[in-house]
Scaffold this active site. Structure first.
Site, PDB file in Angstrom:
ATOM      1  N   VAL A  52     -11.030   3.962  -7.514  1.00  0.00           N
ATOM      2  CA  VAL A  52     -11.770   5.213  -7.413  1.00  0.00           C
ATOM      3  C   VAL A  52     -11.665   6.013  -8.700  1.00  0.00           C
ATOM      4  O   VAL A  52     -12.644   6.593  -9.187  1.00  0.00           O
ATOM      5  CB  VAL A  52     -11.252   6.036  -6.217  1.00  0.00           C
ATOM      6  N   CYS A  53     -10.478   6.056  -9.282  1.00  0.00           N
ATOM      7  CA  CYS A  53     -10.270   6.848 -10.495  1.00  0.00           C
ATOM      8  C   CYS A  53     -11.129   6.326 -11.640  1.00  0.00           C
ATOM      9  O   CYS A  53     -11.704   7.105 -12.409  1.00  0.00           O
ATOM     10  CB  CYS A  53      -8.792   6.829 -10.877  1.00  0.00           C
TER      11      CYS A  53
END
Length: 999
Positions: free
Chosen positions: A597-598
């Site tokens: 996600v990051c």
């Protein structure tokens, strides 16, 4: 030759999966092409079906011969009612129904020189050699692409002549390589460094490339293609860049595919100097022997006015003598070869050559149709020039008796073409089989067609159960030929079953609108599988294949499976105790795994990252936020409730720059403009405040280096199409979610945007702080007050993403958002089509590959039904039609595992009857120890622990005195409980055979 003058538009939704394989230019050429197909037996019908489904402009059918019984085993367009009618005329109506955009006509006269001039491609199937030579010579003289295709029993041949100078516009299926640039030096040569080192391995010295999106050294953008030289360190030399501006940032290097020219010999020359497609010297020799076999069969026909009789030894020896009389095998230059003719192979070909088989027609018809498309479109390299394919491994093993002539004689039955190869006794076996087909999509439809023609399950106790929970969609119709436009939105299983019964009224087909997964094990359980002889899997995910394979292993059922991606296809066969069981490829799990996600949110490095981010934006803004407001009223009851719900970042973003629920189109545009500013300008500037361009990490390396590209904020400009498209799509989706009317007027929108002020930075500060969960109590209170108006109005409409609808702004939003995100990070921008493929997880597909793998499955089915066979009789298969690659190999044996004196494979299990009265757990464990000589220390049912040697004596005693069915819930109809065993002294990763506790 003429092409069709057509103004009709291409139905991009119908051909959506095919467009990912062929591309729009190739599809345009296909849509305007005219093809003549002569010969409408099983092979010809397959070629015709594939061409019509793929949208060829016009197809002219030629076959004046009357339909006979032997046609029906492989020709799915004909039935008993067509006996005596011209094959071409009897086939025309059903072919035309497959695709209304294709002109399907019948020609009844002789094939003349003038007739040939009207076509781009001419295909002859089931034709005499004299006719092939005559037509082939005329086609070569006039520049008409010419193909010959034929099957004789379990062997097939394909010949292509596309002329002396045929241009292949796009030789490979792979998309042009594209990689993101890290740096380009000024010099001679200029040195290009890629952002991802791994990308360098995909480029090769001699590749040609161009450039886009470069800042600074703009002279390279859109330049003429330049040759590459790959250096040892992975950097790329790209020619002289001395006079160019200094490189600043960003950009992409893209491979430029180069056209190639192919030279083909005419048939009369190629017949004596055969160039064969093969992967090894052994395959080349076998192909040359098959080439001689076909020539001998033609000579036999010419001499006797008939083909050899089924399994007639006298006729077969005549064919062998004719092959020997032709002299030694010839090479590509016509030179005699030292390799000897394989007389045994020629004899077997002759004995089994009288039949016509559906699986063989499917395989050869698929390859032939793909070659026609290559001729029309210039897409992919054509065959060079002969292809031979045989499945003689379907016949009995050496030493086993072959069928006798009486058993293979015609019976005026729809299976005559098949019994001519395998005999009437084998046909009876087929009819009593009961198979489960999982999946009624493209491969499933082709398998059902094959089952109907083969007569699988067409007897009193036989049948086919087809399970699929999906509905028919428009995009299915270009590959799934059992479906028609009137079937759209109906259940696939039901439509496929009805259509299959029309192919063979004797076939017992039972549709189930269900999928095979853990939720349906009460239906597909012990009772169901006890009546099944085998399973065919036609599913489109590795997860689904794994589950079906696990059920087959559990119930000891043969599994036949197939899958495709574009022009690549595979087929596998897995037999209990004979072969390995099915295992998904080692990289299958990583293909489906989302990126971190990051990475996607803050440091995207690839086009896929930008599309994933854009799809996440859609889901959060227009689906999850609406669901939250509709179903979580407690979140809006107080500021504290909002905090506890952990939804305030999501709802803050959904509210955006508005303080009240939108009431007008202008409100929605204002919100969309604010969100544009938040995502592509303000959010980036805030990120750069935290991680400035010159930030250095503790180890001294720049933070923004390698795959981490330093982003740049964008400035909104309504005159730029992508900026406008984003606001148009976002505003319309916001309006839809709030049940307000939208607008498609781009001119009016551009005018409105020029009047609206850019959002107040303080509002953007508030939203950004909330997204980072740094919202102040007062900010949360204000959000709570503002959202009260949202809950008081009508419920919001959550928008579920639809990948196949281009009119509802779903795809438009993702395309625009991904493009802007890519511009922020200097990442190559995905096209509209590529974005749809990524976000929709669309698998590129063409009917040719689908038909081919279904045919390969059918060939293995013959072996499975025929009775016990050794492992070397079976074949896994892989093909790549775009690159003329075909491979078949013997499956691996199952792995043998050992523990002390025990040996087992994945197919083994320990079977113990429950007994009358039922055993206690203590007596069961004692019985196992007596059988195996090992002490059981663990007994599990699923995740539930029934016994452990590590328990206290009291707990052990409580369990040991009880019966197994008191400890485990038994499902209705369940005949077996599957338990896992652990033994004293076992290794941690030992997988012991399961205990099947028979109730």
């Amino acid at each position: 030759m003429d092409t069709l003058e057509t103004s009709k538009s291409l139905d991009k939704e119908l051909y959506s999966r095919q467009l990912y394989v062929l591309g729009l230019p190739a599809m345009r050429r296909i849509q305007g092409a005219k093809v003549l197909l002569s010969g409408l037996q099983g092979l010809g019908a397959e070629v015709a079906k594939n061409l019509v489904l793929m949208g060829v402009g016009s197809l002219t059918l030629h076959d004046p011969h009357p339909t006979c019984w032997s046609d029906l085993a492989a020709q799915f367009l004909l039935s008993e009612q067509d006996l005596g009618r011209s094959r071409a005329e009897a086939s025309q109506k059903l072919l035309a129904e497959l695709n209304g955009a294709v002109q399907v006509s019948v020609y009844t006269g002789d094939i003349t020189e003038d007739l040939l001039l009207d076509f781009q491609v001419v295909v002859l199937t089931a034709s005499r050699l004299e006719e092939q030579l005559r037509v082939g010579t005329l086609c070569h003289e006039h520049g008409v692409c010419f193909l010959v295709a034929d099957t004789r029993g379990l062997v097939g041949q394909l010949f292509c002549d596309f002329g002396k100078n045929f241009t292949v516009q796009d030789p490979t299926e792979a998309e042009p390589l594209m990689a993101t640039i890290q740096h380009i030096s000024q010099g001679s040569p200029g040195i290009l460094t890629l952002r991802e080192e791994a990308d360098a391995h995909h480029f090769h010295t001699g590749d040609w490339v161009t450039f886009s999106g470069i800042e600074g050294m703009v002279e390279l953008n859109g330049c003429d293609p330049r040759p590459l030289h790959v250096r040892e360190d992975g950097t790329l030399e790209i020619g002289d860049t001395t006079a160019f501006s200094r490189y600043l940032r960003g950009g992409a290097v893209t491979e430029v595919k180069r056209a190639k020219t192919v030279s083909h010999e005419p048939l009369d020359t190629a017949l004596l100097q055969p160039r064969v497609v093969a992967q090894s010297p052994q395959e080349v020799h076998r192909a040359r022997c098959l080439h001689q076999s076909f020539r001998s069969l033609h000579k036999f026909q010419q001499l006797h006015g008939r083909p050899p009789k089924p399994w007639d030894p006298v006729d077969a020896e005549m064919v062998v003598d004719l092959a020997q009389a032709m002299g030694p095998l010839k090479g590509t230059e016509g030179e005699p070869l030292e390799e000897q003719l394989d007389e045994s192979l020629v004899r077997t070909v002759a004995l089994s050559s009288a039949g016509g088989l559906s699986p063989m027609a499917a395989v050869l018809g698929a390859v032939a149709a793909q070659e026609v498309l290559k001729a029309i479109s210039g897409k992919f390299m054509p065959l060079d020039q002969w292809l031979y394919f045989d499945a003689l491994d379907c016949l009995p093993e050496d030493g086993d008796p072959f069928p006798n002539p009486e058993d293979c004689a015609p019976r005026r039955c729809r299976y005559d073409g098949q019994t001519a190869v395998f005999g009437a006794d084998f046909q009876e076996k087929l009819s009593h089989q009961h198979y489960l087909l999982v999946g009624a999509g493209a491969v499933g439809c082709e398998l059902l067609k094959g089952f109907a023609l083969m007569g699988l399950g067409a007897g009193g106790s036989g049948g086919v159960t087809v399970a699929d929970m999906d509905h028919v969609e428009l995009s299915n119709l270009s590959r799934q030929f059992l479906f028609r436009s009137q079937d759209i939105h109906r259940q696939k299983a039901e439509v496929a079953a009805e259509a299959t019964r029309r192919l063979n009224a004797d076939l017992q087909v039972t549709p189930l609108n269900l999928q095979l997964d853990p939720t349906t094990e009460h239906i597909f359980g012990d009772d169901f599988f006890s009546g099944v002889d085998g399973v065919a899997a036609a599913v489109d995910t590795f997860e689904a294949r794994d589950y079906v394979a696990a059920r087959c292993t559990h119930f000891l059922k043969p599994l036949l499976e197939a899958g495709t991606t574009g022009t690549r296809g595979s087929a596998g066969v897995f037999i209990p105790h004979v072969t390995e069981n099915y295992k998904a490829p080692s990289d299958a799990a990583s293909e489906d795994a989302p990126d971190p996600v990051c990475t996607v949110r803050y440091i995207p490095a690839t086009t896929e990252h930008t599309v994933q981010w854009a799809k996440g934006e859609f889901d959060d803004l227009f689906c999850e936020s609406a669901k939250t407001i509709n179903s979580h009223p407690h979140a809006l009851s107080s500021p504290e409730g909002l905090v506890k719900s952990q939804k305030q970042p999501l709802l803050q973003t959904m509210r955006g720059v508005l303080t009240e629920r939108p009431q007008t189109w202008r409100d929605c545009v204002l919100w969309a403009l604010g969100h544009w500013q938040l995502r592509f300008h303000y959010g980036i500037t805030q990120l750069l405040r935290t991680y400035p361009p010159d930030k250095v990490q503790e180890d001294g390396t720049p933070f923004w280096s390698g795959p981490k590209q330093c982003p740049q904020p964008l400035e909104f400009d309504a005159s730029q199409d992508t900026h406008l498209l984003y606001v148009l799509a976002a505003a319309n989706l916001y309006a839809q979610m709030h049940r307000l009317p939208g607008s498609q007027d781009q001119t009016a929108l551009r005018g409105l945007l020029n009047l609206l002020p850019l959002p107040d930075p303080q509002n953007l500060d508030r939203i950004f702080a909330s997204e980072l969960e740094l919202d102040s109590p007062s900010g949360c209170k204000q959000l709570h007050e503002d959202l009260k108006t949202w809950s008081k109005g009508p419920s919001l409409e959550p928008l579920t993403f639809e990948k196949d609808n281009d009119s509802n702004f779903h795809v438009d939003f993702v395309v625009a958002a991904a493009s802007l995100r890519a511009q922020n990070y200097a990442i190559p921008v995905a096209s509209h089509a590529e974005t749809k493929r990524i976000v929709g997880r669309i698998i590129p597909a063409v009917v040719t590959t689908t038909a081919a793998v279904a045919g390969l499955v059918g060939l293995e089915l013959y072996k499975v039904v025929g009775g016990p066979r050794p492992r070397h009789a079976f074949r896994h298969s892989y093909l790549h039609l775009a690159e003329n690659y075909f491979s078949r190999w013997v499956p691996k044996a199952p792995d043998i595992q050992k523990f002390h004196h025990l040996k087992w494979t994945c197919w083994d299990r320990l079977e113990v009857p429950a007994g009358q009265p039922e055993r206690t757990l203590e007596s069961l464990l004692a019985h196992i120890q007596e059988l195996q000589g090992l002490r059981v220390t663990m007994l599990l049912h699923g995740s539930a622990q029934l016994y452990s040697a590590g328990w206290s004596e009291e707990k052990q005693a409580r369990h040991l005195s009880r019966r197994v069915t008191e400890l485990v819930k038994k499902e209705p109809g369940q005949r077996v409980l599957v338990l896992e065993l652990g033994y004293e002294g076992e290794e941690y990763d030992t997988n012991f055979p399961r205990l099947h506790y028979k109730l």
